[in-house]
Design a protein around this motif. Structure first.
Motif, PDB file in Angstrom:
ATOM      1  N   GLN A  34       0.761  -1.153   0.183  1.00  0.00           N
ATOM      2  CA  GLN A  34       0.091   0.044  -0.161  1.00  0.00           C
ATOM      3  C   GLN A  34       0.917   1.209   0.095  1.00  0.00           C
ATOM      4  O   GLN A  34       1.248   1.526   1.145  1.00  0.00           O
ATOM      5  CB  GLN A  34      -0.734  -0.026   1.146  1.00  0.00           C
ATOM      6  N   LEU A  35       1.054   1.816  -1.107  1.00  0.00           N
ATOM      7  CA  LEU A  35       1.914   2.925  -1.443  1.00  0.00           C
ATOM      8  C   LEU A  35       1.175   4.396  -1.535  1.00  0.00           C
ATOM      9  O   LEU A  35       1.708   5.189  -1.961  1.00  0.00           O
ATOM     10  CB  LEU A  35       2.856   2.516  -2.501  1.00  0.00           C
ATOM     11  N   SER A  36      -0.189   4.204  -1.346  1.00  0.00           N
ATOM     12  CA  SER A  36      -1.097   5.556  -1.346  1.00  0.00           C
ATOM     13  C   SER A  36      -1.921   5.531  -0.231  1.00  0.00           C
ATOM     14  O   SER A  36      -2.625   4.443   0.297  1.00  0.00           O
ATOM     15  CB  SER A  36      -2.031   5.531  -2.729  1.00  0.00           C
ATOM     16  N   PRO A  37      -2.022   6.609   0.416  1.00  0.00           N
ATOM     17  CA  PRO A  37      -2.898   6.693   1.545  1.00  0.00           C
ATOM     18  C   PRO A  37      -4.214   6.370   1.203  1.00  0.00           C
ATOM     19  O   PRO A  37      -4.689   6.822   0.025  1.00  0.00           O
ATOM     20  CB  PRO A  37      -2.695   8.286   2.130  1.00  0.00           C
ATOM     21  N   PRO A  38      -5.197   5.933   2.136  1.00  0.00           N
ATOM     22  CA  PRO A  38      -6.420   5.544   1.666  1.00  0.00           C
ATOM     23  C   PRO A  38      -7.159   6.718   0.918  1.00  0.00           C
ATOM     24  O   PRO A  38      -8.167   6.484   0.007  1.00  0.00           O
ATOM     25  CB  PRO A  38      -7.207   5.246   2.739  1.00  0.00           C
ATOM     26  N   GLU A  39      -7.131   7.666   1.625  1.00  0.00           N
ATOM     27  CA  GLU A  39      -8.009   8.965   1.160  1.00  0.00           C
ATOM     28  C   GLU A  39      -7.459   9.367  -0.380  1.00  0.00           C
ATOM     29  O   GLU A  39      -8.368  10.157  -0.798  1.00  0.00           O
ATOM     30  CB  GLU A  39      -7.624  10.215   1.829  1.00  0.00           C
ATOM     31  N   THR A  40      -6.548   8.973  -1.018  1.00  0.00           N
ATOM     32  CA  THR A  40      -6.130   9.451  -2.214  1.00  0.00           C
ATOM     33  C   THR A  40      -6.480   8.385  -3.141  1.00  0.00           C
ATOM     34  O   THR A  40      -6.587   8.765  -4.428  1.00  0.00           O
ATOM     35  CB  THR A  40      -4.551   9.633  -2.327  1.00  0.00           C
ATOM     36  N   VAL A  41      -6.792   7.386  -2.967  1.00  0.00           N
ATOM     37  CA  VAL A  41      -7.353   6.147  -3.927  1.00  0.00           C
ATOM     38  C   VAL A  41      -8.758   6.536  -3.991  1.00  0.00           C
ATOM     39  O   VAL A  41      -9.694   6.753  -3.377  1.00  0.00           O
ATOM     40  CB  VAL A  41      -7.183   4.784  -3.122  1.00  0.00           C
ATOM     41  N   ALA A  87     -12.940   5.973  -4.694  1.00  0.00           N
ATOM     42  CA  ALA A  87     -13.353   5.257  -3.810  1.00  0.00           C
ATOM     43  C   ALA A  87     -13.870   3.705  -4.337  1.00  0.00           C
ATOM     44  O   ALA A  87     -13.682   2.830  -3.569  1.00  0.00           O
ATOM     45  CB  ALA A  87     -14.803   6.125  -3.578  1.00  0.00           C
ATOM     46  N   VAL A  88     -14.100   3.527  -5.619  1.00  0.00           N
ATOM     47  CA  VAL A  88     -14.431   2.218  -6.186  1.00  0.00           C
ATOM     48  C   VAL A  88     -13.153   1.423  -6.060  1.00  0.00           C
ATOM     49  O   VAL A  88     -13.320   0.294  -5.571  1.00  0.00           O
ATOM     50  CB  VAL A  88     -14.972   2.331  -7.636  1.00  0.00           C
ATOM     51  N   VAL A  89     -12.132   1.827  -6.257  1.00  0.00           N
ATOM     52  CA  VAL A  89     -10.751   1.232  -6.207  1.00  0.00           C
ATOM     53  C   VAL A  89     -10.415   0.775  -4.686  1.00  0.00           C
ATOM     54  O   VAL A  89     -10.269  -0.383  -4.419  1.00  0.00           O
ATOM     55  CB  VAL A  89      -9.576   1.991  -6.644  1.00  0.00           C
ATOM     56  N   GLY A  90     -10.892   1.653  -3.827  1.00  0.00           N
ATOM     57  CA  GLY A  90     -10.320   1.389  -2.490  1.00  0.00           C
ATOM     58  C   GLY A  90     -11.495   0.369  -1.880  1.00  0.00           C
ATOM     59  O   GLY A  90     -11.116  -0.472  -1.067  1.00  0.00           O
ATOM     60  N   ALA A  91     -12.652   0.243  -2.447  1.00  0.00           N
ATOM     61  CA  ALA A  91     -13.755  -0.572  -2.027  1.00  0.00           C
ATOM     62  C   ALA A  91     -13.289  -2.145  -2.441  1.00  0.00           C
ATOM     63  O   ALA A  91     -13.372  -3.101  -1.649  1.00  0.00           O
ATOM     64  CB  ALA A  91     -14.987  -0.280  -2.400  1.00  0.00           C
ATOM     65  N   LEU A  92     -12.880  -2.218  -3.743  1.00  0.00           N
ATOM     66  CA  LEU A  92     -12.495  -3.477  -4.180  1.00  0.00           C
ATOM     67  C   LEU A  92     -11.102  -3.977  -3.455  1.00  0.00           C
ATOM     68  O   LEU A  92     -10.998  -5.049  -3.276  1.00  0.00           O
ATOM     69  CB  LEU A  92     -12.080  -3.171  -5.674  1.00  0.00           C
ATOM     70  N   VAL A  99       2.693  -2.174   4.789  1.00  0.00           N
ATOM     71  CA  VAL A  99       2.616  -0.673   4.870  1.00  0.00           C
ATOM     72  C   VAL A  99       4.026  -0.136   5.183  1.00  0.00           C
ATOM     73  O   VAL A  99       4.708  -0.902   5.912  1.00  0.00           O
ATOM     74  CB  VAL A  99       1.571  -0.281   5.672  1.00  0.00           C
ATOM     75  N   ASN A 100       4.376   1.141   5.035  1.00  0.00           N
ATOM     76  CA  ASN A 100       5.918   1.431   5.326  1.00  0.00           C
ATOM     77  C   ASN A 100       6.209   2.619   6.065  1.00  0.00           C
ATOM     78  O   ASN A 100       7.276   3.013   6.114  1.00  0.00           O
ATOM     79  CB  ASN A 100       6.174   1.862   3.955  1.00  0.00           C
ATOM     80  N   SER A 101       5.044   2.909   6.876  1.00  0.00           N
ATOM     81  CA  SER A 101       5.263   3.697   7.829  1.00  0.00           C
ATOM     82  C   SER A 101       4.231   3.532   8.999  1.00  0.00           C
ATOM     83  O   SER A 101       3.078   2.994   8.875  1.00  0.00           O
ATOM     84  CB  SER A 101       5.406   5.384   7.406  1.00  0.00           C
ATOM     85  N   ALA A 102       4.537   4.445  10.090  1.00  0.00           N
ATOM     86  CA  ALA A 102       3.497   4.093  11.009  1.00  0.00           C
ATOM     87  C   ALA A 102       2.150   4.771  10.894  1.00  0.00           C
ATOM     88  O   ALA A 102       0.933   4.279  11.193  1.00  0.00           O
ATOM     89  CB  ALA A 102       4.022   4.863  12.635  1.00  0.00           C
ATOM     90  N   GLN A 103       2.113   5.932  10.168  1.00  0.00           N
ATOM     91  CA  GLN A 103       0.821   6.624   9.765  1.00  0.00           C
ATOM     92  C   GLN A 103       0.200   5.859   8.897  1.00  0.00           C
ATOM     93  O   GLN A 103      -0.879   5.817   8.967  1.00  0.00           O
ATOM     94  CB  GLN A 103       1.265   8.118   9.150  1.00  0.00           C
ATOM     95  N   THR A 104       0.996   5.316   7.757  1.00  0.00           N
ATOM     96  CA  THR A 104       0.306   4.332   7.140  1.00  0.00           C
ATOM     97  C   THR A 104      -0.540   3.047   7.573  1.00  0.00           C
ATOM     98  O   THR A 104      -1.485   2.868   7.317  1.00  0.00           O
ATOM     99  CB  THR A 104       1.115   3.896   5.739  1.00  0.00           C
ATOM    100  N   GLU A 105       0.330   2.494   8.399  1.00  0.00           N
ATOM    101  CA  GLU A 105      -0.080   1.267   9.103  1.00  0.00           C
ATOM    102  C   GLU A 105      -1.555   1.945   9.920  1.00  0.00           C
ATOM    103  O   GLU A 105      -2.380   1.049   9.876  1.00  0.00           O
ATOM    104  CB  GLU A 105       0.560   0.917  10.130  1.00  0.00           C
ATOM    105  N   THR A 106      -1.415   2.959  10.666  1.00  0.00           N
ATOM    106  CA  THR A 106      -2.690   3.356  11.298  1.00  0.00           C
ATOM    107  C   THR A 106      -3.802   3.698  10.508  1.00  0.00           C
ATOM    108  O   THR A 106      -4.983   3.171  10.874  1.00  0.00           O
ATOM    109  CB  THR A 106      -2.216   4.843  12.152  1.00  0.00           C
ATOM    110  N   ALA A 107      -3.726   4.169   9.433  1.00  0.00           N
ATOM    111  CA  ALA A 107      -4.756   4.216   8.494  1.00  0.00           C
ATOM    112  C   ALA A 107      -5.370   3.128   7.947  1.00  0.00           C
ATOM    113  O   ALA A 107      -6.678   2.714   7.848  1.00  0.00           O
ATOM    114  CB  ALA A 107      -4.273   4.966   7.179  1.00  0.00           C
ATOM    115  N   TYR A 108      -4.640   1.927   7.728  1.00  0.00           N
ATOM    116  CA  TYR A 108      -5.070   0.717   7.244  1.00  0.00           C
ATOM    117  C   TYR A 108      -5.433  -0.291   8.443  1.00  0.00           C
ATOM    118  O   TYR A 108      -6.325  -1.130   8.291  1.00  0.00           O
ATOM    119  CB  TYR A 108      -4.199   0.070   6.264  1.00  0.00           C
ATOM    120  N   ARG A 109      -4.883   0.028   9.515  1.00  0.00           N
ATOM    121  CA  ARG A 109      -5.363  -0.702  10.793  1.00  0.00           C
ATOM    122  C   ARG A 109      -6.993  -0.606  11.050  1.00  0.00           C
ATOM    123  O   ARG A 109      -7.388  -1.563  11.729  1.00  0.00           O
ATOM    124  CB  ARG A 109      -4.675  -0.319  11.988  1.00  0.00           C
ATOM    125  N   ASP A 110      -7.503   0.356  10.523  1.00  0.00           N
ATOM    126  CA  ASP A 110      -8.851   0.539  10.587  1.00  0.00           C
ATOM    127  C   ASP A 110      -9.796  -0.190   9.701  1.00  0.00           C
ATOM    128  O   ASP A 110     -11.038  -0.510  10.089  1.00  0.00           O
ATOM    129  CB  ASP A 110      -9.238   1.920  10.604  1.00  0.00           C
TER     130      ASP A 110
END
Length: 372
Positions: free
Chosen positions: A118-125, A127-132, A147-158
């Motif tokens: 995951q090299l893109s923050p979820p908010e930049t993907v 919506a359809v791509v993110g759902a798939l 995931v490549n940083s603590a910030q990115t990990e936090t975003a995807y842990r949700d």
């Protein structure tokens, strides 16, 4: 006498061939895996620039980005045939479209282990791509999701548990871009002016990178020039902005630079500026700081996270949208030798925090572990 064991194959899959952050990561992985005895294949859906032309074990599924449904089907067919012919033991996918397209085609072709990145923050993907992507991760198209940083990990842990339990944090390692070339020779190499204060930015010319904010600095600091390394669709808009501000003669578009050229580019600079609005890591400013360039970066959480050593910042952070504040921060770095020395001293220690071998070791543990 037993036959020598055939090396395992890893396919590294992503969208377009160009010189940008994700592609640099692919190069790092391919070289590292090969040194550990793996046979590597770098697969791109299409060729955007000549950056990977002539490199060994590189495959383009299409010569250009498909513009018709037939072209897309032809590209997918080429990707499927590549997987079927090479039978990779592991498929590593990069970028959201690399994951979304590469993983199911790899599964269809019988690939046993898929590692998504995951090299893109979820908010930049989209919506359809993110759902798939979320659905594919939950049902197991990906065995592991990097995931490549603590910030990115936090975003995807949700994300829901069937997805988030596959997450694995692996911080980027990186090539040391320090170059043994003088500033004078580096500027001469690129045809850049000698007796000026030279700022620089290395980024894809895309709105999310906010390169326009770096150009706006020049309307405040009128003695400075800006060198831009990168290509992208926004170049025309950036050139128009420079003309409208009356600073076009002080903006130098160098185009796409390869890995070897990037070291000389960084050596030419007095200050590296990075106004990007969103990142999962921020490879370009990390490389710049390690190479000894003082860095002024946009004040976003992930950059504050990665551009630090032992909790101390190795860059000056500012709201890049505030042109006057951005310009003052650059001016401060150039006018205060002690501050510059502090930042560059810390920056040169980033390789200790992000060793390339550590990144490779983490990937290899996943690749050599039995399939979940």
């Amino acid at each position: 006498m037993s036959k020598p064991q055939k090396p395992k194959t890893v396919a590294i899959v992503q969208t377009q061939a160009e010189n940008a952050g994700a592609q640099e990561i692919a190069r790092q992985l391919a070289l590292g895996f090969a040194k550990h005895g793996w046979r590597t294949r770098q697969i791109f859906f299409f060729r955007r620039t000549e950056s990977f032309d002539g490199e060994e074990n590189v495959v383009f599924c299409a010569k250009a980005r498909p513009s018709t449904p037939f072209g897309l089907l032809k590209m997918l067919g080429a990707l499927f045939e590549e997987f079927r012919a090479e039978k990779p033991d592991v498929v590593v996918t990069l970028q959201h479209y690399g994951n979304l397209i590469g993983a199911p085609v790899a599964r269809l072709a019988g690939s046993p282990l898929v590692i998504a990145n995951q090299l893109s923050p979820p908010e930049t993907v989209p919506a359809v791509v993110g759902a798939l992507d979320k659905a594919m991760g939950m049902v197991g198209f990906y065995d592991h999701i990097i995931v490549n940083s603590a910030q990115t990990e936090t975003a995807y842990r949700d994300y829901p548990k069937p997805y988030s339990r596959r997450l694995k944090r692996i911080d980027h390692g990186f090539f040391d871009k320090s170059a043994s070339i003088s500033k004078t020779d580096a500027r001469r190499h690129f045809g850049l002016p000698q007796d000026v204060e030279l700022l620089g930015c290395a980024a894809r010319l895309h709105p999310l990178k906010q390169v326009d904010l770096a150009i706006r600095i020049l309307s405040e600091n009128r003695e400075q020039h800006l060198a831009l390394a990168g290509q992208g669709a926004a170049r025309g808009d950036l050139e128009a902005l420079a003309h409208s501000l009356g600073v076009a003669e002080r903006v130098h578009f160098l185009g796409e630079l390869n890995t070897a050229q990037m070291g000389a580019f960084l050596a030419a600079l007095d200050c590296f500026v990075f106004p990007s609005s969103t990142e999962t890591f921020g490879l370009a400013p990390v490389e710049a700081a390690q190479a000894g360039a003082p860095v002024v970066a946009n004040n976003i959480d992930v950059l504050r996270e990665v551009l630090a050593v032992d909790g101390a910042p190795c860059a000056l952070f500012v709201d890049a949208a505030d042109t006057k504040a951005f310009a003052r921060a650059v001016r401060r770095v150039l006018d205060e030798p002690e501050l510059e020395a502090t930042l560059t001293g810390r920056g040169k220690r980033l390789a200790e925090r992000y060793p390339l071998d550590a990144m490779l070791d983490e990937y290899l543990r996943l690749m050599e572990r039995p399939t979940p």
